[in-house]
Design a protein around this motif. Structure first.
Motif, PDB file in Angstrom:
ATOM      1  N   SER A 178      24.845  11.152  69.676  1.00 18.50           N
ATOM      2  CA  SER A 178      26.281  11.830  69.163  1.00 18.50           C
ATOM      3  C   SER A 178      27.160  10.967  69.926  1.00 18.50           C
ATOM      4  CB  SER A 178      26.611  12.690  68.647  1.00 18.50           C
ATOM      5  OG  SER A 178      27.692  13.327  69.082  1.00 18.50           O
ATOM      6  N   VAL A 179      27.841  10.440  69.122  1.00 16.12           N
ATOM      7  CA  VAL A 179      28.725   9.362  69.560  1.00 16.12           C
ATOM      8  C   VAL A 179      30.349   9.352  69.269  1.00 16.12           C
ATOM      9  CG1 VAL A 179      29.883   6.938  70.019  1.00 16.12           C
ATOM     10  CG2 VAL A 179      27.385   7.274  69.932  1.00 16.12           C
ATOM     11  N   ILE A 180      30.968  10.412  70.626  1.00 13.83           N
ATOM     12  CA  ILE A 180      32.027  11.118  69.587  1.00 13.83           C
ATOM     13  C   ILE A 180      33.583  10.434  70.647  1.00 13.83           C
ATOM     14  CG2 ILE A 180      32.548  12.604  71.515  1.00 13.83           C
ATOM     15  CD1 ILE A 180      33.737  14.537  68.971  1.00 13.83           C
ATOM     16  N   ASN A 181      32.834   9.501  70.888  1.00 17.59           N
ATOM     17  CA  ASN A 181      33.732   8.715  71.882  1.00 17.59           C
ATOM     18  C   ASN A 181      35.096   7.505  71.667  1.00 17.59           C
ATOM     19  OD1 ASN A 181      35.806   6.723  73.465  1.00 17.59           O
ATOM     20  ND2 ASN A 181      34.123   6.240  75.638  1.00 17.59           N
ATOM     21  N   PRO A 182      36.683   7.914  71.218  1.00 20.77           N
ATOM     22  CA  PRO A 182      36.625   7.890  70.230  1.00 20.77           C
ATOM     23  C   PRO A 182      37.178   5.722  70.341  1.00 20.77           C
ATOM     24  CG  PRO A 182      38.649   8.555  71.828  1.00 20.77           C
ATOM     25  CD  PRO A 182      37.158   8.730  71.805  1.00 20.77           C
ATOM     26  N   ASP A 183      37.127   5.594  71.271  1.00 18.17           N
ATOM     27  CA  ASP A 183      36.910   4.271  72.032  1.00 18.17           C
ATOM     28  C   ASP A 183      35.863   3.267  71.469  1.00 18.17           C
ATOM     29  OD1 ASP A 183      39.832   4.735  73.031  1.00 18.17           O
ATOM     30  OD2 ASP A 183      38.238   4.695  75.636  1.00 18.17           O
ATOM     31  N   LYS A 184      34.806   4.045  71.655  1.00 21.57           N
ATOM     32  CA  LYS A 184      33.658   2.997  70.466  1.00 21.57           C
ATOM     33  C   LYS A 184      33.668   3.906  68.891  1.00 21.57           C
ATOM     34  CE  LYS A 184      30.373   3.964  74.596  1.00 21.57           C
ATOM     35  NZ  LYS A 184      29.325   4.590  75.420  1.00 21.57           N
ATOM     36  N   LEU A 185      34.556   4.145  68.382  1.00 14.68           N
ATOM     37  CA  LEU A 185      34.461   4.919  66.636  1.00 14.68           C
ATOM     38  C   LEU A 185      35.162   3.627  66.547  1.00 14.68           C
ATOM     39  CD1 LEU A 185      33.931   7.526  66.501  1.00 14.68           C
ATOM     40  CD2 LEU A 185      32.238   6.474  66.284  1.00 14.68           C
ATOM     41  N   GLY A 186      36.083   2.811  66.858  1.00 14.22           N
ATOM     42  CA  GLY A 186      37.303   2.185  66.187  1.00 14.22           C
ATOM     43  C   GLY A 186      36.942   1.204  64.757  1.00 14.22           C
ATOM     44  N   HIS A 187      35.907   0.320  64.990  1.00 17.44           N
ATOM     45  CA  HIS A 187      35.328  -0.517  63.942  1.00 17.44           C
ATOM     46  C   HIS A 187      34.906   0.327  63.196  1.00 17.44           C
ATOM     47  CE1 HIS A 187      31.610   0.977  67.262  1.00 17.44           C
ATOM     48  NE2 HIS A 187      31.492   0.358  65.898  1.00 17.44           N
ATOM     49  N   LEU A 188      35.229   1.210  63.104  1.00 16.05           N
ATOM     50  CA  LEU A 188      34.373   1.984  62.026  1.00 16.05           C
ATOM     51  C   LEU A 188      35.211   2.574  60.748  1.00 16.05           C
ATOM     52  CD1 LEU A 188      31.222   4.042  63.779  1.00 16.05           C
ATOM     53  CD2 LEU A 188      31.020   2.250  62.557  1.00 16.05           C
ATOM     54  N   GLY A 189      36.119   2.372  61.099  1.00 23.38           N
ATOM     55  CA  GLY A 189      37.834   2.924  60.263  1.00 23.38           C
ATOM     56  C   GLY A 189      38.620   3.771  60.837  1.00 23.38           C
ATOM     57  N   PRO A 190      40.112   4.138  60.503  1.00 21.94           N
ATOM     58  CA  PRO A 190      40.714   5.184  61.513  1.00 21.94           C
ATOM     59  C   PRO A 190      40.162   6.481  62.343  1.00 21.94           C
ATOM     60  CG  PRO A 190      41.405   4.216  59.341  1.00 21.94           C
ATOM     61  CD  PRO A 190      39.837   4.100  59.142  1.00 21.94           C
ATOM     62  N   VAL A 191      40.086   6.841  63.585  1.00 22.42           N
ATOM     63  CA  VAL A 191      39.217   7.503  63.944  1.00 22.42           C
ATOM     64  C   VAL A 191      40.324   8.860  64.362  1.00 22.42           C
ATOM     65  CG1 VAL A 191      38.551   8.408  65.863  1.00 22.42           C
ATOM     66  CG2 VAL A 191      38.643   6.063  65.152  1.00 22.42           C
ATOM     67  N   ALA A 192      39.449   9.690  63.864  1.00 23.09           N
ATOM     68  CA  ALA A 192      39.834  11.092  63.373  1.00 23.09           C
ATOM     69  C   ALA A 192      40.119  11.812  64.954  1.00 23.09           C
ATOM     70  CB  ALA A 192      38.592  12.385  63.588  1.00 23.09           C
ATOM     71  N   ASP A 193      40.971  12.900  65.543  1.00 23.11           N
ATOM     72  CA  ASP A 193      41.581  13.394  66.974  1.00 23.11           C
ATOM     73  C   ASP A 193      40.721  14.289  67.120  1.00 23.11           C
ATOM     74  OD1 ASP A 193      42.775  15.050  68.989  1.00 23.11           O
ATOM     75  OD2 ASP A 193      44.760  14.820  68.162  1.00 23.11           O
ATOM     76  N   ALA A 194      39.986  14.198  67.512  1.00 23.18           N
ATOM     77  CA  ALA A 194      38.582  15.258  67.852  1.00 23.18           C
ATOM     78  C   ALA A 194      39.506  16.804  68.749  1.00 23.18           C
ATOM     79  CB  ALA A 194      37.911  14.591  69.223  1.00 23.18           C
ATOM     80  N   TRP A 195      40.318  16.043  69.972  1.00 21.19           N
ATOM     81  CA  TRP A 195      40.775  17.425  69.968  1.00 21.19           C
ATOM     82  C   TRP A 195      41.366  18.809  68.860  1.00 21.19           C
ATOM     83  CZ3 TRP A 195      38.856  18.340  75.013  1.00 21.19           C
ATOM     84  CH2 TRP A 195      38.344  16.911  75.239  1.00 21.19           C
ATOM     85  N   ALA A 196      42.213  17.760  68.152  1.00 25.84           N
ATOM     86  CA  ALA A 196      42.453  18.411  67.050  1.00 25.84           C
ATOM     87  C   ALA A 196      41.535  19.514  66.201  1.00 25.84           C
ATOM     88  CB  ALA A 196      43.670  17.901  66.338  1.00 25.84           C
ATOM     89  N   VAL A 197      40.493  18.990  66.396  1.00 29.28           N
ATOM     90  CA  VAL A 197      39.791  19.130  65.060  1.00 29.28           C
ATOM     91  C   VAL A 197      38.861  20.788  66.098  1.00 29.28           C
ATOM     92  CG1 VAL A 197      37.361  19.002  64.283  1.00 29.28           C
ATOM     93  CG2 VAL A 197      38.811  17.336  63.778  1.00 29.28           C
ATOM     94  N   ASP A 198      38.601  20.114  67.691  1.00 31.02           N
ATOM     95  CA  ASP A 198      38.205  21.124  68.078  1.00 31.02           C
ATOM     96  C   ASP A 198      38.421  22.111  68.619  1.00 31.02           C
ATOM     97  OD1 ASP A 198      35.901  21.806  70.367  1.00 31.02           O
ATOM     98  OD2 ASP A 198      37.771  21.947  71.490  1.00 31.02           O
ATOM     99  N   ARG A 199      40.231  22.382  68.442  1.00 33.25           N
ATOM    100  CA  ARG A 199      41.104  23.396  68.174  1.00 33.25           C
ATOM    101  C   ARG A 199      41.185  23.977  67.164  1.00 33.25           C
ATOM    102  NH1 ARG A 199      44.466  19.217  71.371  1.00 33.25           N
ATOM    103  NH2 ARG A 199      45.482  19.363  69.286  1.00 33.25           N
TER     104      ARG A 199
END
Length: 316
Positions: free
Chosen positions: A285-306
């Protein structure tokens, strides 16, 4: 600009664009990063555009140029990866632009996360020689030009690279349809929180590896064993569904996988499966936002976790 110069510029652009997919595919396999590979390709174009001499072979010139650039980038990247927070995984690639139907399966396997992680064991020169020869079947004369070594030295580099890769080289199923069917069962069991169903699809020593890079929460950095992995996944993903996290099955790095999104359609993380002998050998699983930007807008993983934590003890 004179008409002859305009024509030359047009010819250069056309030749470059025709070879761009190959150049990106070479750079990505050497670097393991989409952004880094795209930058290497762009720098290759700038050097080609600035060149005043016409190469005998445009393909050889551009391939050599992008390889040399990628080697330089990799040398500095290796230092950063040694200091990386937690497990390092390549940036997920959903579509390899280099199309060769006759070698589709072979090319897909060479870009898998398992293969790219094995390539991390090699020196930049070994890695480049291995990619050019084993994946793209370049001649040793072309490889020597690309890496700035003699043909004899390149042959020795290839021998060393093959030796390093041999023991751990991934052996994926030849039947891609069987792989897809197993992945469909995996993601169905995942969405249902079916521990038994997941466990039945996992190898006994399966590994779950998460790459958050210290920049996003994650289930775990590394979990080993069918029981532990099945229970963790079966607990986590039904909870994610309660806060409107969805996923779409999609090949990730040429292997079965999925892209997970938040309720606004932004990318949360990717999941890639290694399948062998009818079982899932690894879940990455890759959740590092720096590695996902080329796939489109990136979610706020911290907000999702909260939000997930707030829902954890609420009745369904």
């Amino acid at each position: 600009m004179h008409e002859a110069e305009e024509l030359e510029k047009s010819e250069k652009t056309e030749a470059f664009e025709e070879l761009r997919p190959l150049l990106f595919s070479i750079a990505y396999r050497i670097l393991g990063g989409v952004g880094e590979a795209e930058d290497a390709v762009q720098e290759t174009w700038l050097r080609f555009d600035a060149s005043t001499t016409r190469p005998v072979s445009v393909k050889a010139f551009l391939s050599a140029t992008v390889t040399r650039i990628a080697i330089d980038v990799l040398r500095s990247a290796r230092v950063r990866r040694e200091e990386y927070a937690g497990p390092w995984l390549p940036e997920p690639l959903l579509n390899d632009p280099y199309q060769d139907p006759a070698r589709a399966a072979e090319l897909a396997d060479s870009v898998s996360m398992a293969a790219l992680l094995l390539l991390e064991r090699l020196s930049p020169l070994e890695r480049s020689v291995f990619v050019l020869r084993e994946v793209f079947a370049f001649g040793f004369d072309e490889i020597a030009e690309a890496v700035g070594r003699s043909e004899a030295a390149c042959r020795q580099l290839l021998v060393r690279a093959r030796r390093h890769m041999k023991d751990g080289r991934p052996r994926f199923e030849a039947d891609r349809r069987e792989r897809r069917e197993l992945a469909a069962r995996f993601f169905e069991a995942l969405s249902l929180g079916d521990v038994d169903g997941l466990r039945s699809l996992l190898s006994a020593d399966v590994q779950l590896v998460g790459d958050g890079g210290g920049k996003a929460p994650q289930l775990a950095r590394t979990v080993v064993g069918a029981e532990h992995v099945a229970r963790l996944l079966a607990t986590a993903y039904p909870l994610m569904a309660r806060i409107d996290i969805t996923f779409e099955e999609h090949e990730v790095n040429g292997q079965p996988g999925a892209v997970f999104r938040d309720r606004d359609g932004r990318v949360l993380h990717t999941l890639a499966l290694d399948v062998l002998d009818g079982r899932v050998q690894a879940v990455r699983s890759v959740i590092n936002p720096d590695k996902l930007g080329h796939l489109g807008p990136v979610a706020d993983a911290w907000a999702v976790d909260r939000e997930a934590k707030r829902h954890r003890r609420r009745p369904q």
